[in-house]
Write an enzyme that holds these catalytic residues in place. Structure first.
Site, PDB file in Angstrom:
ATOM      1  N   LYS A   1     -20.787  26.619  41.277  1.00  0.00           N
ATOM      2  CA  LYS A   1     -20.209  25.387  41.293  1.00  0.00           C
ATOM      3  C   LYS A   1     -21.193  24.431  42.159  1.00  0.00           C
ATOM      4  O   LYS A   1     -21.519  25.023  42.953  1.00  0.00           O
ATOM      5  CB  LYS A   1     -18.680  25.641  41.782  1.00  0.00           C
ATOM      6  CG  LYS A   1     -17.683  24.562  41.596  1.00  0.00           C
ATOM      7  CD  LYS A   1     -17.084  24.569  40.412  1.00  0.00           C
ATOM      8  CE  LYS A   1     -16.228  23.444  39.662  1.00  0.00           C
ATOM      9  NZ  LYS A   1     -15.381  23.692  38.621  1.00  0.00           N
TER      10      LYS A   1
ATOM     11  N   ASP B   1     -16.953  18.485  36.024  1.00  0.00           N
ATOM     12  CA  ASP B   1     -15.533  18.726  36.542  1.00  0.00           C
ATOM     13  C   ASP B   1     -15.137  17.377  37.028  1.00  0.00           C
ATOM     14  O   ASP B   1     -15.394  16.189  36.245  1.00  0.00           O
ATOM     15  CB  ASP B   1     -15.744  19.697  37.777  1.00  0.00           C
ATOM     16  CG  ASP B   1     -14.618  20.320  38.406  1.00  0.00           C
ATOM     17  OD1 ASP B   1     -13.896  21.070  37.941  1.00  0.00           O
ATOM     18  OD2 ASP B   1     -13.991  19.971  39.153  1.00  0.00           O
TER      19      ASP B   1
HETATM   20  P1  NDP Z   1     -11.550  13.846  35.600  1.00  0.00           P
HETATM   21  O1  NDP Z   1     -12.202  13.482  36.554  1.00  0.00           O
HETATM   22  O2  NDP Z   1     -11.713  13.724  34.144  1.00  0.00           O
HETATM   23  O3  NDP Z   1      -9.870  13.736  35.994  1.00  0.00           O
HETATM   24  C1  NDP Z   1      -9.351  13.903  37.126  1.00  0.00           C
HETATM   25  C2  NDP Z   1      -7.755  13.426  36.906  1.00  0.00           C
HETATM   26  O4  NDP Z   1      -7.172  13.765  38.274  1.00  0.00           O
HETATM   27  C3  NDP Z   1      -7.965  11.925  37.257  1.00  0.00           C
HETATM   28  O5  NDP Z   1      -6.853  11.281  36.574  1.00  0.00           O
HETATM   29  C4  NDP Z   1      -7.928  11.764  38.652  1.00  0.00           C
HETATM   30  O6  NDP Z   1      -7.308  10.568  39.169  1.00  0.00           O
HETATM   31  C5  NDP Z   1      -6.851  12.871  39.177  1.00  0.00           C
HETATM   32  N1  NDP Z   1      -7.074  13.107  40.595  1.00  0.00           N
HETATM   33  C6  NDP Z   1      -8.267  13.772  41.078  1.00  0.00           C
HETATM   34  N2  NDP Z   1      -8.484  14.066  42.212  1.00  0.00           N
HETATM   35  C7  NDP Z   1      -7.146  13.665  42.612  1.00  0.00           C
HETATM   36  C8  NDP Z   1      -6.327  13.718  43.862  1.00  0.00           C
HETATM   37  N3  NDP Z   1      -7.062  14.230  45.039  1.00  0.00           N
HETATM   38  N4  NDP Z   1      -5.136  13.517  43.799  1.00  0.00           N
HETATM   39  C9  NDP Z   1      -4.469  12.923  42.682  1.00  0.00           C
HETATM   40  N5  NDP Z   1      -5.203  12.947  41.395  1.00  0.00           N
HETATM   41  C10 NDP Z   1      -6.392  13.157  41.417  1.00  0.00           C
HETATM   42  O7  NDP Z   1     -11.452  15.571  35.956  1.00  0.00           O
HETATM   43  P2  NDP Z   1     -10.880  16.816  34.894  1.00  0.00           P
HETATM   44  O8  NDP Z   1      -9.843  16.321  34.123  1.00  0.00           O
HETATM   45  O9  NDP Z   1     -12.105  17.511  34.271  1.00  0.00           O
HETATM   46  O10 NDP Z   1     -10.543  17.925  36.062  1.00  0.00           O
HETATM   47  C11 NDP Z   1      -9.117  18.046  36.430  1.00  0.00           C
HETATM   48  C12 NDP Z   1      -8.834  19.596  37.004  1.00  0.00           C
HETATM   49  O11 NDP Z   1      -9.193  20.372  35.848  1.00  0.00           O
HETATM   50  C13 NDP Z   1      -9.706  19.677  38.133  1.00  0.00           C
HETATM   51  O12 NDP Z   1      -9.118  20.632  39.083  1.00  0.00           O
HETATM   52  C14 NDP Z   1     -10.814  20.539  37.516  1.00  0.00           C
HETATM   53  O13 NDP Z   1     -11.256  21.399  38.578  1.00  0.00           O
HETATM   54  C15 NDP Z   1      -9.985  21.310  36.354  1.00  0.00           C
HETATM   55  N6  NDP Z   1     -10.850  21.869  35.550  1.00  0.00           N
HETATM   56  C16 NDP Z   1     -11.718  21.245  34.435  1.00  0.00           C
HETATM   57  C17 NDP Z   1     -12.436  21.577  33.614  1.00  0.00           C
HETATM   58  C18 NDP Z   1     -13.176  20.614  32.846  1.00  0.00           C
HETATM   59  O14 NDP Z   1     -13.733  21.388  31.635  1.00  0.00           O
HETATM   60  N7  NDP Z   1     -13.398  19.334  33.095  1.00  0.00           N
HETATM   61  C19 NDP Z   1     -12.228  23.216  33.200  1.00  0.00           C
HETATM   62  C20 NDP Z   1     -11.472  23.879  34.046  1.00  0.00           C
HETATM   63  C21 NDP Z   1     -10.734  23.220  35.262  1.00  0.00           C
HETATM   64  P3  NDP Z   1      -8.247   9.290  39.733  1.00  0.00           P
HETATM   65  O15 NDP Z   1      -9.129   8.875  38.226  1.00  0.00           O
HETATM   66  O16 NDP Z   1      -7.357   8.304  40.323  1.00  0.00           O
HETATM   67  O17 NDP Z   1      -9.315   9.917  40.495  1.00  0.00           O
HETATM   68  O1  2IT Z   2     -13.730  24.744  36.394  1.00  0.00           O
HETATM   69  C1  2IT Z   2     -14.330  24.716  35.317  1.00  0.00           C
HETATM   70  O2  2IT Z   2     -14.003  25.921  34.735  1.00  0.00           O
HETATM   71  C2  2IT Z   2     -15.161  23.741  34.907  1.00  0.00           C
HETATM   72  N1  2IT Z   2     -15.169  22.772  35.442  1.00  0.00           N
HETATM   73  C3  2IT Z   2     -15.928  23.960  33.456  1.00  0.00           C
HETATM   74  C4  2IT Z   2     -17.234  24.875  34.056  1.00  0.00           C
HETATM   75  C5  2IT Z   2     -18.150  24.915  32.806  1.00  0.00           C
HETATM   76  O3  2IT Z   2     -19.524  25.219  33.067  1.00  0.00           O
HETATM   77  O4  2IT Z   2     -17.910  24.407  31.623  1.00  0.00           O
END
Ligand code: NDP
Ligand code: 2IT
Length: 446
Positions: free
Chosen positions: A126, A166
């Site tokens: 990561k 992420d």
């Molecule tokens: P994005 O940046 O696309 O979206 C994040 C969302 O969460 C936004 O709505 C953001 O609001 C909100 N957010 C972020 N930080 C905070 C906070 N501290 N308090 C409240 N709201 C918050 O990220 P993802 O959708 O990719 O990721 C969301 C979650 O999923 C994370 O935990 C990530 O690690 C996990 N994840 C992501 C994967 C991926 O493929 N993208 C895979 C597996 C897990 P704002 O815009 O106001 O910051």
């Molecule tokens: O938390 C996660 O699994 C991710 N942000 C996706 C990682 C990846 O390599 O696609």
């Protein structure tokens, strides 16, 4: 607490001071694994868990860049290369002002188990930066990404370490990062995943985390002879994971009534339908606005500074960030009729909240199992890059569904308790551990 777990954790804490999220992630895994390791002494003698908790390599570097006013800005960049026993390091990059070493170590640690569960040959890693893309121009984001990759490019490669997105890192950032890597190395390779389809990306990768989480939830419900059809669902976040979780729930006949961002949440009792979701996606991905605008546009309530855990729903999909549900929230959700939690985010529930889920015996799918669909399709993107042949949407989606089913089956295999209760936490932790641990045993003391 089990004295063996306590002893192990006191060593982790002493060695990794001031990293509470890392301690939290390791503790949850240690509680499942230490009893299992006691029953399987080969892992104990080889100190496999102690080795897994120590990153193979930690990179930390300066990221200088020039903003639109011509001023020099300095951020900190990181890459945690956690474990390469079963494949190249693999995991996302997070750009958010809260990023620090402890947060990325927790995410890298979780990633090792998650990637193992996918059945694909990927190690865990990561990275990211305390850079905040919010309020920055495209030009500033590009300059930052170019500077970040200038250093990172020395350490990664398609057979070494393959980053992805992420929080704060989506298609735009992956494009700038890929462009700079290609320019420095003069190589067009699958060094990043989440690429656009025209230059080496995979269909379904943007959808994969959200879709996968919903497929996992459906598998959990299927065990109970139930499904998401007709269920009221609470989703937090409004980014990549929340958007495609919502899309799939709608497709399967459920109703999503909340979305959130760091400013607050919206409650739409009528449900977020496809048209409203398309509007919200444009708001978030193109106009980069706030979720409060959804409430103004569609005439529903916006709760400033709050999270959606007071709202009544059957199923909950936390999809924003870590530690967003505490024990009090968990109790409210359950009192309001929640029967299922499927974590799209990484570690969104505090340890106390998890205890509440376990005591009430609701269906609880922890992040490292439920959200593994994202990295799984990243693995499929790597496969397509190696073959230099793209798969169709149907092919990738079918493989994703098969992988989520297999992860669910692994959780059942290692997490089946007395009666018909499945401890998905234990199942995911042991199921993810075994393959990595056996690989480490075969490879010697490395
Ligand atoms: P994005 O940046 O696309 O979206 C994040 C969302 O969460 C936004 O709505 C953001 O609001 C909100 N957010 C972020 N930080 C905070 C906070 N501290 N308090 C409240 N709201 C918050 O990220 P993802 O959708 O990719 O990721 C969301 C979650 O999923 C994370 O935990 C990530 O690690 C996990 N994840 C992501 C994967 C991926 O493929 N993208 C895979 C597996 C897990 P704002 O815009 O106001 O910051
Ligand atoms: O938390 C996660 O699994 C991710 N942000 C996706 C990682 C990846 O390599 O696609």
């Amino acid at each position: 607490m089990d004295p063996k777990v306590e002893q192990f954790m006191s060593q982790i804490q002493a060695k990794n001071p001031a990293q509470p999220e890392f301690h939290q992630a390791v503790h949850e895994v240690a509680e499942s694994l230490i009893p299992f390791i006691e029953e399987n002494p080969k892992y104990k003698h080889a100190k496999v868990l102690e080795r897994i908790a120590e990153p193979e390599r930690v990179l930390m570097f300066r990221v200088p860049w020039i903003d639109d006013k011509g001023e020099i800005q300095i951020n900190r960049g990181f890459r945690i290369e956690m474990n390469s026993a079963i494949g190249p390091y693999k995991g996302g990059l997070r750009f958010h002002p809260t990023v620090n070493l402890g947060i990325l170590k927790f995410l890298a640690f979780e990633q090792v188990f998650k990637n193992s569960l996918t059945t694909l040959p990927m190690g865990g890693g990561k990275g990211g930066s305390d850079f905040d893309p919010k309020g920055k121009s495209d030009n500033e984001v590009m300059h930052f990404c170019q500077s970040f990759m200038t250093e990172l490019s020395r350490h990664i490669g398609p057979n070494t370490d393959v980053p992805a997105g992420d929080i704060g890192v989506g298609g735009r950032e992956i494009g700038y990062l890929f462009g700079q890597y290609k320019r420095i190395r003069n190589e067009f390779t699958g060094v990043l995943t989440g690429k656009a389809i025209e230059w080496g990306g995979s269909l379904i990768r943007p959808e994969a985390t959200g879709y996968g989480t919903v497929y996992f939830a459906e598998e959990m419900l299927k065990m109970k002879g139930d499904s998401l059809k007709g269920k009221t669902c609470i989703v937090s976040g409004s980014g990549n994971v929340a958007q495609f979780t919502t899309e799939k729930i709608i497709e399967l006949g459920g109703k999503v009534v909340t979305l959130s961002d760091s400013g607050g949440f919206i409650h739409d009792p009528e449900g977020v339908n496809s048209e409203k979701l398309a509007w919200a996606m444009d708001l978030k991905n193109i106009r980069r606005g706030r979720i409060s605008e959804y409430a103004e546009k569609f005439g529903c309530e916006y709760y400033k500074g709050e999270r959606p855990w007071d709202i009544k729903g059957d199923a909950v999909f936390p999809s924003a960030t870590e530690n967003e549900i505490n024990a009090e929230d968990a109790k409210k959700l359950i009192a309001n009729g929640c029967k299922l939690i499927a974590e799209g985010a990484n570690m969104p529930s505090t340890p106390d909240a998890i205890e509440v889920y376990m005591e009430s015996k609701i269906l609880y799918g922890p992040g490292k199992a439920a959200n593994a669909g994202g990295v799984a399709v990243s693995g499929l993107e790597m496969t397509q890059n190696s073959m230099r042949l793209p798969w169709s949407r149907e092919e990738v989606d079918e493989r994703l569904q098969r992988i989520m089913k297999s992860i669910h089956a692994t959780c059942v295999k290692y997490g089946q308790e007395e009666g018909d209760y499945i401890d998905y936490v234990k199942g995911a932790n042991i199921g993810g551990f075994v393959k990595v641990a056996d690989a480490m045993l075969s490879q010697g003391a490395v």
